[in-house]
Design an enzyme around this catalytic site. Sequence first.
Site, mmCIF file in Angstrom:
data_model
loop_
_atom_site.group_PDB
_atom_site.id
_atom_site.type_symbol
_atom_site.label_atom_id
_atom_site.label_comp_id
_atom_site.label_asym_id
_atom_site.label_seq_id
_atom_site.Cartn_x
_atom_site.Cartn_y
_atom_site.Cartn_z
ATOM 1 N N TYR A 240 90.972 42.771 123.156
ATOM 2 C CA TYR A 240 91.283 43.227 124.408
ATOM 3 C C TYR A 240 90.492 44.542 124.761
ATOM 4 O O TYR A 240 89.862 45.064 123.837
ATOM 5 C CB TYR A 240 92.887 43.643 124.601
ATOM 6 C CG TYR A 240 93.394 44.818 123.714
ATOM 7 C CD1 TYR A 240 93.355 45.948 124.164
ATOM 8 C CD2 TYR A 240 94.039 44.224 122.378
ATOM 9 C CE1 TYR A 240 93.929 46.917 123.180
ATOM 10 C CE2 TYR A 240 94.561 44.949 121.618
ATOM 11 C CZ TYR A 240 94.446 46.333 122.092
ATOM 12 O OH TYR A 240 94.917 47.233 121.215
ATOM 13 N N HIS A 288 88.434 46.495 119.335
ATOM 14 C CA HIS A 288 87.613 46.592 120.454
ATOM 15 C C HIS A 288 86.253 46.258 120.186
ATOM 16 O O HIS A 288 85.874 46.680 119.394
ATOM 17 C CB HIS A 288 87.705 47.890 121.230
ATOM 18 C CG HIS A 288 89.267 48.333 121.356
ATOM 19 N ND1 HIS A 288 89.935 47.878 122.079
ATOM 20 C CD2 HIS A 288 89.756 49.633 120.907
ATOM 21 C CE1 HIS A 288 91.244 48.329 122.022
ATOM 22 N NE2 HIS A 288 90.894 49.425 121.582
#
Length: 312
Positions: A240, A288
């Site tokens: 995400y 990330h």
Amino acid sequence: MNYRQKKSRVLISLLLCISVIPMFFNPSWNLSVYSFGPWKSSFCSCLKCIRDGDPRFREQIDASPEPFLPRKHSISENDFLWWKKIKQEKYDFAFFNATVDKVFEMLPIISEDVEPRPDRCRICAIVGNSGNLNGSRYGPLIDLHDFVIRMNYGPTRGFEVDVGTKTTHRVMYPETASLLDHTTHLVFFPFKMEDFLWLIENVGSDLNKQSLANKNLVMILNPAFMKHVHQVWLQKKGAYPSTGFMTLAFSLMICDEVSVFGFGADSDGNWGHYFEKIKVQNFGTGYHPGKYEYNLIQQLQKIQKITLYKGH
């Protein structure tokens, strides 16, 4: 903004510049972001507006979901199911809606106006926490912006020369929470259902304890917007988006000009924080897609949608 306000803003800014240039001026700074004057643009009153120029970029911005949950929230179940996977939630869609309804009963949530106006020039500084801020002397420049949006712990005390003193918005979630003053907006990033419950208890509660933030200045990032950033901007890279990249993404919608500070690795390639001493070199970005995100930020700089300050 009326003529007298504009005139005052020009005078204050000139005085600030005169006072800080001898000590802090860096020839690499691009001061064109300060658009004081009667210049007009098709979308805002800045010299250069984010939505000006390439219509494809403007269409991408306009196609985005609202960045903040409005009072009449209505995310789809598909958006919820994507959001639910971030932390492997056990709660269902009905419980989500009931919980968010309760949040709105206790908090007068702000849904920031995302539409540009020809009479407005909103200049924003997005201040990340990269170690490349150390020695940058960006502080006075950062403080000249209308909005200064900081993330998580990111302190200013003791680092004023490099990061400034002004904070209008603070992006946080429970694990990175800190006490905010009465004038700072809380930009709340919910990653799980417990985050909404935490918000009710720590900001919306009427119990006799100090509230973490001014409950009249709360903005909640829309889970549908999180999904949009992950799938459209990041092409599903990483689990995400990072807090920093989502902050930059929503700033492109609520600001007319955006300056970016404290993103990316430092000059040694470390992904550390300016307020921490690096004990072990860190070249990774965890869950990330940090390097992919930073490449996108550089592309935004290349097409002149942001001004990127790379630090020290």
